[in-house]
Write a protein that holds these residues in place. Structure first.
Motif, PDB file in Angstrom:
ATOM      1  N   HIS A   1       0.836  -1.199   0.000  1.00 26.04           N
ATOM      2  CA  HIS A   1       0.000   0.000   0.000  1.00 26.04           C
ATOM      3  C   HIS A   1       0.875   1.255   0.000  1.00 26.04           C
ATOM      4  O   HIS A   1       0.612   2.218  -0.747  1.00 26.04           O
ATOM      5  CB  HIS A   1      -0.925  -0.013   1.215  1.00 26.04           C
ATOM      6  N   GLY A   2       1.922   1.245   0.824  1.00 27.18           N
ATOM      7  CA  GLY A   2       2.834   2.383   0.843  1.00 27.18           C
ATOM      8  C   GLY A   2       3.566   2.546  -0.474  1.00 27.18           C
ATOM      9  O   GLY A   2       3.709   3.656  -0.998  1.00 27.18           O
ATOM     10  N   LEU A   3       4.038   1.427  -1.036  1.00 22.56           N
ATOM     11  CA  LEU A   3       4.756   1.463  -2.307  1.00 22.56           C
ATOM     12  C   LEU A   3       3.873   2.011  -3.426  1.00 22.56           C
ATOM     13  O   LEU A   3       4.317   2.834  -4.249  1.00 22.56           O
ATOM     14  CB  LEU A   3       5.235   0.052  -2.657  1.00 22.56           C
ATOM     15  N   MET A   4       2.623   1.589  -3.462  1.00 20.95           N
ATOM     16  CA  MET A   4       1.736   2.027  -4.540  1.00 20.95           C
ATOM     17  C   MET A   4       1.332   3.485  -4.377  1.00 20.95           C
ATOM     18  O   MET A   4       1.113   4.199  -5.372  1.00 20.95           O
ATOM     19  CB  MET A   4       0.529   1.099  -4.620  1.00 20.95           C
ATOM     20  N   GLN A   5       1.242   3.959  -3.132  1.00 21.34           N
ATOM     21  CA  GLN A   5       1.003   5.395  -2.934  1.00 21.34           C
ATOM     22  C   GLN A   5       2.217   6.199  -3.413  1.00 21.34           C
ATOM     23  O   GLN A   5       2.063   7.277  -4.005  1.00 21.34           O
ATOM     24  CB  GLN A   5       0.723   5.679  -1.462  1.00 21.34           C
TER      25      GLN A   5
ATOM     26  N   GLY B   1       0.701   9.516   2.873  1.00 16.31           N
ATOM     27  CA  GLY B   1       0.063   8.222   3.106  1.00 16.31           C
ATOM     28  C   GLY B   1       1.039   7.075   2.974  1.00 16.31           C
ATOM     29  O   GLY B   1       0.971   6.083   3.709  1.00 16.31           O
ATOM     30  N   ALA B   2       1.984   7.216   2.031  1.00 16.34           N
ATOM     31  CA  ALA B   2       2.993   6.174   1.845  1.00 16.34           C
ATOM     32  C   ALA B   2       3.835   6.007   3.091  1.00 16.34           C
ATOM     33  O   ALA B   2       4.086   4.882   3.549  1.00 16.34           O
ATOM     34  CB  ALA B   2       3.879   6.516   0.645  1.00 16.34           C
ATOM     35  N   ILE B   3       4.262   7.116   3.675  1.00 17.56           N
ATOM     36  CA  ILE B   3       5.067   7.045   4.896  1.00 17.56           C
ATOM     37  C   ILE B   3       4.276   6.393   6.029  1.00 17.56           C
ATOM     38  O   ILE B   3       4.800   5.552   6.771  1.00 17.56           O
ATOM     39  CB  ILE B   3       5.528   8.453   5.310  1.00 17.56           C
TER      40      ILE B   3
ATOM     41  N   CYS C   1      12.027   1.304   0.687  1.00 21.78           N
ATOM     42  CA  CYS C   1      10.921   2.051   0.085  1.00 21.78           C
ATOM     43  C   CYS C   1      10.753   3.409   0.774  1.00 21.78           C
ATOM     44  O   CYS C   1      10.484   4.418   0.115  1.00 21.78           O
ATOM     45  CB  CYS C   1       9.631   1.229   0.179  1.00 21.78           C
ATOM     46  N   SER C   2      10.922   3.445   2.085  1.00 23.64           N
ATOM     47  CA  SER C   2      10.830   4.712   2.818  1.00 23.64           C
ATOM     48  C   SER C   2      11.878   5.705   2.319  1.00 23.64           C
ATOM     49  O   SER C   2      11.611   6.903   2.224  1.00 23.64           O
ATOM     50  CB  SER C   2      11.017   4.472   4.317  1.00 23.64           C
ATOM     51  N   THR C   3      13.071   5.187   1.990  1.00 23.97           N
ATOM     52  CA  THR C   3      14.109   6.051   1.455  1.00 23.97           C
ATOM     53  C   THR C   3      13.648   6.734   0.170  1.00 23.97           C
ATOM     54  O   THR C   3      13.850   7.937  -0.028  1.00 23.97           O
ATOM     55  CB  THR C   3      15.390   5.240   1.170  1.00 23.97           C
TER      56      THR C   3
END
Length: 263
Positions: free
Chosen positions: A142-146, A165-167, A216-218
């Protein structure tokens, strides 16, 4: 006469499986570069899974919601027949640890994204650890797709909302894996007496998944031009790597210089 418990369990399994099917459909849409449709489907997957964990699975309305969102996902997938594959997206299977390990190493050096497909759960359900891991995967996806929807957005307001939203989703995923990796005395996630499903620092699948969420957060913080946050995540990854090597010989093979975050 059938008791209430089996009905609730069966309803939960149906919703749980629907959530996993939608997760995989969203991954497929993302591979085709359908960022908005992928995010919509992934959001549906997460919302259905939340019904399971909030004990609303036995509610007849929940089944109707799941069925409606399932058919919407099918319709979205049918519209992608003529789209081109997305070059910077490579889907991984949740139990393909060799590819996942390579993704962890690759993800630090290039702009490449790795959504995760989830296998079908057994007829008798998933263990507590498996279910927790899969919940973390859905939050990660979900985070990756946002993130990808934000990167390709033309509206600044949507871009900022999706990045935020991703974070949030990625942090929730990280918290999920932190509990599996480090809260070895957490009774709520284990089996009987909190022992069956207890994990520790040598839980390789959760370790790899946790590291993917940090990668992904990076990318999200880079999209926000927040260099300080990027450095904080990279430092967290270094600390995690050092901790894993110290705690278990099994982790030594996972973390090499190639997998270290870029300076």
């Amino acid at each position: 006469m059938e008791t209430t418990a089996p009905r609730i369990i069966q309803a939960s399994l149906h919703l749980y499986r629907t959530s996993l099917v939608l997760n995989n459909a969203a991954v497929s849409l993302l591979q085709q570069g359908c960022y908005d449709d992928a995010l919509k489907t992934m959001t549906d997957s997460l919302s259905i899974l939340k019904l399971v964990f909030s004990r609303q699975a036995e509610n007849a309305q929940s089944a109707e919601i799941a069925n409606e969102r399932y058919h919407k996902a099918l319709a979205r997938c049918r519209r992608t027949s003529e789209t081109r594959p997305c070059a910077d997206v490579t889907a991984l299977d949740e139990d393909d640890y060799i590819s996942m390990k390579a993704a962890v190493a690759h993800g630090n050096r290039a702009r490449q994204f790795f959504p995760i497909r989830i296998r079908e759960i057994p007829s008798d359900g998933a263990s507590s650890t498996e279910a927790t891991r899969q919940f973390g995967i859905i939050l990660y996806n979900h985070g990756l797709m946002q993130l990808l929807a934000a990167v390709h957005a033309t509206c600044p307001t949507k871009r900022e909302r999706w990045l935020a939203g991703a974070i949030k989703s990625l942090q929730m995923s990280q918290q999920t894996y932190s509990r599996l990796l480090f809260d070895t005395n957490d009774q709520t996630m284990g089996g009987e007496d909190g022992q069956d499903d207890c994990c520790s620092g040598n839980d390789v699948p959760s370790l790899l998944l946790f590291t993917l969420t940090l990668n992904c957060s990076t990318h999200v913080f880079l999209a926000q031009n927040s260099q300080q946050k990027v450095q904080e995540v990279q430092e967290a990854m270094r600390t995690l790597q050092e901790q894993m090597v110290e705690d278990s010989h099994q982790s030594v093979g996972l973390f090499t210089r190639d997998m270290a975050p870029a300076a």
